[in-house]
Design a protein around this motif. Structure first.
Motif, PDB file in Angstrom:
ATOM      1  N   ARG A 165     -47.024 -68.888  -0.920  1.00 28.19           N
ATOM      2  CA  ARG A 165     -47.607 -68.581   0.280  1.00 28.19           C
ATOM      3  C   ARG A 165     -49.240 -69.221   0.239  1.00 28.19           C
ATOM      4  O   ARG A 165     -49.656 -69.809   1.027  1.00 28.19           O
ATOM      5  CB  ARG A 165     -47.806 -67.260   0.941  1.00 28.19           C
ATOM      6  N   GLY A 166     -49.962 -68.808  -1.016  1.00 24.53           N
ATOM      7  CA  GLY A 166     -51.316 -69.148  -0.965  1.00 24.53           C
ATOM      8  C   GLY A 166     -51.457 -70.538  -1.196  1.00 24.53           C
ATOM      9  O   GLY A 166     -52.460 -71.100  -0.889  1.00 24.53           O
ATOM     10  N   ALA A 167     -50.712 -71.186  -1.832  1.00 24.05           N
ATOM     11  CA  ALA A 167     -50.622 -72.714  -2.268  1.00 24.05           C
ATOM     12  C   ALA A 167     -50.414 -73.583  -0.976  1.00 24.05           C
ATOM     13  O   ALA A 167     -50.609 -74.778  -1.382  1.00 24.05           O
ATOM     14  CB  ALA A 167     -49.953 -72.896  -3.396  1.00 24.05           C
ATOM     15  N   GLY A 168     -49.852 -72.876   0.231  1.00 23.92           N
ATOM     16  CA  GLY A 168     -49.614 -73.740   1.095  1.00 23.92           C
ATOM     17  C   GLY A 168     -48.264 -74.107   1.347  1.00 23.92           C
ATOM     18  O   GLY A 168     -47.945 -74.861   2.191  1.00 23.92           O
ATOM     19  N   PHE A 169     -47.273 -73.708   0.361  1.00 28.74           N
ATOM     20  CA  PHE A 169     -45.860 -74.006   0.469  1.00 28.74           C
ATOM     21  C   PHE A 169     -45.091 -73.157   1.746  1.00 28.74           C
ATOM     22  O   PHE A 169     -45.785 -72.386   2.384  1.00 28.74           O
ATOM     23  CB  PHE A 169     -44.878 -73.489  -0.521  1.00 28.74           C
ATOM     24  N   ASN A 170     -44.207 -73.701   2.271  1.00 23.07           N
ATOM     25  CA  ASN A 170     -43.654 -73.302   3.363  1.00 23.07           C
ATOM     26  C   ASN A 170     -42.391 -72.192   2.849  1.00 23.07           C
ATOM     27  O   ASN A 170     -41.521 -72.268   2.713  1.00 23.07           O
ATOM     28  CB  ASN A 170     -42.500 -74.568   4.164  1.00 23.07           C
ATOM     29  N   TYR A 171     -43.244 -70.979   2.928  1.00 26.54           N
ATOM     30  CA  TYR A 171     -42.461 -69.714   2.297  1.00 26.54           C
ATOM     31  C   TYR A 171     -41.602 -69.371   3.452  1.00 26.54           C
ATOM     32  O   TYR A 171     -41.875 -69.209   4.506  1.00 26.54           O
ATOM     33  CB  TYR A 171     -43.348 -68.615   1.819  1.00 26.54           C
ATOM     34  N   TYR A 172     -40.230 -69.396   3.112  1.00 24.50           N
ATOM     35  CA  TYR A 172     -39.195 -69.022   3.943  1.00 24.50           C
ATOM     36  C   TYR A 172     -38.856 -67.647   4.075  1.00 24.50           C
ATOM     37  O   TYR A 172     -38.371 -66.985   2.983  1.00 24.50           O
ATOM     38  CB  TYR A 172     -37.869 -69.987   3.499  1.00 24.50           C
ATOM     39  N   LEU A 173     -38.700 -67.110   5.402  1.00 21.29           N
ATOM     40  CA  LEU A 173     -38.215 -65.831   5.513  1.00 21.29           C
ATOM     41  C   LEU A 173     -37.178 -65.622   6.646  1.00 21.29           C
ATOM     42  O   LEU A 173     -37.314 -66.353   7.711  1.00 21.29           O
ATOM     43  CB  LEU A 173     -39.178 -64.697   6.119  1.00 21.29           C
ATOM     44  N   ASP A 203     -49.238 -83.441  -5.721  1.00 21.84           N
ATOM     45  CA  ASP A 203     -50.450 -84.033  -4.830  1.00 21.84           C
ATOM     46  C   ASP A 203     -51.239 -82.986  -4.232  1.00 21.84           C
ATOM     47  O   ASP A 203     -52.313 -83.171  -3.666  1.00 21.84           O
ATOM     48  CB  ASP A 203     -49.794 -84.668  -3.539  1.00 21.84           C
ATOM     49  N   ARG A 204     -50.880 -81.774  -4.816  1.00 16.13           N
ATOM     50  CA  ARG A 204     -51.881 -80.569  -4.377  1.00 16.13           C
ATOM     51  C   ARG A 204     -52.534 -79.760  -5.606  1.00 16.13           C
ATOM     52  O   ARG A 204     -52.993 -78.836  -5.472  1.00 16.13           O
ATOM     53  CB  ARG A 204     -50.855 -79.635  -3.519  1.00 16.13           C
ATOM     54  N   VAL A 205     -52.086 -80.436  -6.647  1.00 17.22           N
ATOM     55  CA  VAL A 205     -52.791 -79.821  -7.930  1.00 17.22           C
ATOM     56  C   VAL A 205     -54.336 -80.031  -8.204  1.00 17.22           C
ATOM     57  O   VAL A 205     -54.890 -81.000  -7.635  1.00 17.22           O
ATOM     58  CB  VAL A 205     -51.881 -80.321  -9.247  1.00 17.22           C
ATOM     59  N   SER A 206     -55.015 -79.020  -8.381  1.00  9.94           N
ATOM     60  CA  SER A 206     -56.312 -79.195  -8.737  1.00  9.94           C
ATOM     61  C   SER A 206     -56.611 -79.325 -10.421  1.00  9.94           C
ATOM     62  O   SER A 206     -55.668 -78.773 -11.211  1.00  9.94           O
ATOM     63  CB  SER A 206     -56.942 -77.915  -8.513  1.00  9.94           C
ATOM     64  N   PRO A 207     -57.652 -79.873 -10.863  1.00  9.55           N
ATOM     65  CA  PRO A 207     -57.705 -80.137 -12.258  1.00  9.55           C
ATOM     66  C   PRO A 207     -57.700 -79.004 -13.127  1.00  9.55           C
ATOM     67  O   PRO A 207     -58.180 -77.782 -12.342  1.00  9.55           O
ATOM     68  CB  PRO A 207     -59.144 -80.808 -12.323  1.00  9.55           C
ATOM     69  N   ALA A 208     -57.362 -78.922 -14.361  1.00  9.84           N
ATOM     70  CA  ALA A 208     -57.409 -77.658 -15.190  1.00  9.84           C
ATOM     71  C   ALA A 208     -58.872 -77.348 -15.479  1.00  9.84           C
ATOM     72  O   ALA A 208     -59.721 -78.376 -15.575  1.00  9.84           O
ATOM     73  CB  ALA A 208     -56.594 -77.872 -16.582  1.00  9.84           C
ATOM     74  N   PRO A 209     -59.239 -76.035 -15.553  1.00  7.79           N
ATOM     75  CA  PRO A 209     -60.411 -75.487 -15.904  1.00  7.79           C
ATOM     76  C   PRO A 209     -60.857 -76.120 -17.137  1.00  7.79           C
ATOM     77  O   PRO A 209     -60.213 -76.191 -18.047  1.00  7.79           O
ATOM     78  CB  PRO A 209     -60.534 -74.195 -15.668  1.00  7.79           C
ATOM     79  N   THR A 210     -62.342 -76.471 -17.092  1.00  7.69           N
ATOM     80  CA  THR A 210     -62.912 -76.591 -18.483  1.00  7.69           C
ATOM     81  C   THR A 210     -63.516 -75.605 -19.184  1.00  7.69           C
ATOM     82  O   THR A 210     -63.739 -75.615 -20.301  1.00  7.69           O
ATOM     83  CB  THR A 210     -63.778 -77.887 -18.353  1.00  7.69           C
ATOM     84  N   HIS A 211     -63.632 -74.527 -18.588  1.00 10.10           N
ATOM     85  CA  HIS A 211     -64.299 -73.206 -18.981  1.00 10.10           C
ATOM     86  C   HIS A 211     -63.467 -71.871 -18.389  1.00 10.10           C
ATOM     87  O   HIS A 211     -62.778 -72.027 -17.486  1.00 10.10           O
ATOM     88  CB  HIS A 211     -65.576 -73.043 -18.929  1.00 10.10           C
ATOM     89  N   ALA A 212     -63.578 -71.024 -19.072  1.00 13.55           N
ATOM     90  CA  ALA A 212     -62.985 -69.673 -18.557  1.00 13.55           C
ATOM     91  C   ALA A 212     -63.406 -69.453 -17.110  1.00 13.55           C
ATOM     92  O   ALA A 212     -64.480 -69.522 -16.665  1.00 13.55           O
ATOM     93  CB  ALA A 212     -63.171 -68.537 -19.532  1.00 13.55           C
ATOM     94  N   PRO A 213     -62.499 -68.538 -16.223  1.00 16.78           N
ATOM     95  CA  PRO A 213     -63.022 -68.261 -15.145  1.00 16.78           C
ATOM     96  C   PRO A 213     -64.348 -67.400 -15.122  1.00 16.78           C
ATOM     97  O   PRO A 213     -64.384 -66.524 -15.989  1.00 16.78           O
ATOM     98  CB  PRO A 213     -61.879 -67.436 -14.645  1.00 16.78           C
ATOM     99  N   VAL A 214     -65.322 -67.651 -14.206  1.00 14.25           N
ATOM    100  CA  VAL A 214     -66.263 -66.766 -14.167  1.00 14.25           C
ATOM    101  C   VAL A 214     -66.314 -65.269 -13.987  1.00 14.25           C
ATOM    102  O   VAL A 214     -66.839 -64.395 -14.582  1.00 14.25           O
ATOM    103  CB  VAL A 214     -67.351 -67.322 -13.221  1.00 14.25           C
ATOM    104  N   ASP A 215     -65.308 -65.128 -12.996  1.00 13.05           N
ATOM    105  CA  ASP A 215     -65.163 -63.646 -12.389  1.00 13.05           C
ATOM    106  C   ASP A 215     -64.121 -63.089 -13.695  1.00 13.05           C
ATOM    107  O   ASP A 215     -62.551 -62.925 -13.374  1.00 13.05           O
ATOM    108  CB  ASP A 215     -64.401 -63.776 -11.156  1.00 13.05           C
ATOM    109  N   LEU A 216     -64.641 -62.673 -14.561  1.00 11.29           N
ATOM    110  CA  LEU A 216     -63.424 -62.291 -15.512  1.00 11.29           C
ATOM    111  C   LEU A 216     -63.238 -60.972 -15.389  1.00 11.29           C
ATOM    112  O   LEU A 216     -62.020 -60.469 -15.722  1.00 11.29           O
ATOM    113  CB  LEU A 216     -64.434 -62.121 -17.120  1.00 11.29           C
TER     114      LEU A 216
END
Length: 355
Positions: free
Chosen positions: A59-67, A320-333
């Motif tokens: 849902r968060g990625a914007g797919f058409n989640y089906y119910l 078409d919706r992918v973001s680049p892989a991070p180059t460092h660990a997430p800041v919010d550990l």
């Protein structure tokens, strides 16, 4: 001329090239040559508790989640969550043991009518043995259970016939069955309703052959009513909460996940492009992560793990919706140790029932 069979193979075939020299949060074992999920494709989910994290991410990625069983108009978010509207694409609850997939289809299409109808709770209310936690208040009678189940199964039929993509998360090999006809249950009797009687119920622990048979059987059934349906198999990285086998729970968990992983690999090995395996289990449980994708209980998956899984999911099925892989660990550990608030896990009723 090649010096040996490994000469010239792509980098992804070598651990040193794609794991050793890559930050753990950027390891990318996503499958190749898979189908693409379009923006209008109806994406459904089902399976174990981790399937709910997948559903949230879809849902968060914007797919058409089906119910096919959405919350009714005016229902509060709290009530919808408690009654499992939107938890999965239909209100079938957790599907842990693969025999449940097959029997859900067969019950929906009238191929299997279980002898077991309802469980009575200690408070005098009734619950559906095949989805015992979807109505926290229970039902007043067995007839109400059956009526609600019939309405639910009609929506299950609609789901199977109209979905475009089904993400199925395999959870456990251990399960409980009604001895008389083999009806598969999500929980043992006595945990969330009913009374345990070893003469009536049995615990089973499926092997790879049985699981593979269930998965092939489910695919054949689904494609008989929806030939264009595409299925993504995953294995839940969430360890089992308890085992009925006479051994340490870690040993049972290792057996269970190994069997499911083998069967998932075998079922997609039949070569049908409509069925693929996505390595969520492999990503989260890999030793290269040093357990950083688990919360402090060493069981539930934190948000950092889900984010890694979903980056690769997008890279695989929605490039078409992918973001680049991070180059460092997430800041919010700290996010790595957040709980799984809102995830409904029938299996946790086991611990509550023996507390």
């Amino acid at each position: 001329m090649a010096l040996n069979p490994y000469t010239g193979l792509p980098a992804e075939r070598f651990w040193r090239k794609v794991v050793t020299n890559v930050p753990p949060f950027a390891v990318n074992p996503h499958p190749k040559d898979t189908f693409v999920i379009g923006p209008t494709d109806k994406v459904a989910t089902g399976g174990s508790c981790f399937a709910q994290r997948v559903a949230e991410a879809v849902r968060g990625a914007g797919f058409n989640y089906y119910l096919t069983e959405p919350p009714t108009p005016g229902m509060s978010a709290e009530e919808a969550n408690a009654r499992q509207f939107g938890t999965f694409s239909a209100r079938y609850g957790n599907l842990y043991y693969t025999r449940q997939f097959v029997q859900l289809f067969d019950r929906a299409y009238g191929r299997f009518e279980p002898e077991l109808k309802a469980w009575l709770r200690d408070d005098g209310r009734y619950v559906d043995p095949f989805r015992p936690t979807v109505e926290p208040a229970g039902f007043a009678s067995e007839a109400e259970v059956v009526a609600a189940r019939d309405a639910h199964l009609a929506e299950v039929r609609r789901l199977f016939e109209t979905l475009d993509v089904f993400v199925l998360t395999l959870g456990l090999t251990e399960g409980w069955r009604w001895r008389a006809d083999g009806a598969a249950l999500p929980l043992a009797p006595g945990v969330a309703g009913g009374t345990f009687d070893p003469e009536l119920y049995e615990c089973v622990n499926a092997g790879a052959g049985e699981v593979l048979g269930d998965l092939n059987g489910f695919l054949d059934r689904l494609w008989s009513v929806n030939p264009k349906a595409r299925v993504i198999f995953t294995v839940s990285p969430v360890p089992m909460i308890a085992t009925y086998m006479d051994r340490h729970v870690m040993e049972s968990n290792s057996y269970s996940k190994s069997v499911l992983r083998v069967a998932a690999g075998e079922v997609v090995g039949r070569g049908d492009p409509r069925a693929v395996y996505f390595p969520a289990y492999d990503i989260v449980t890999s030793n290269v992560n040093a357990g950083r994708y688990y919360n402090e209980d060493q069981r539930t998956i934190n948000d950092a793990g889900v984010r890694h899984v979903m980056r690769l999911f997008l890279a695989t099925f929605a490039r078409d919706r992918v973001s680049p892989a991070p180059t460092h660990a997430p800041v919010d550990l700290a996010a790595e140790f957040e709980g799984n608030a809102g995830v409904i896990c029938d299996e946790e009723e086991i611990e509550r029932s023996v507390a």
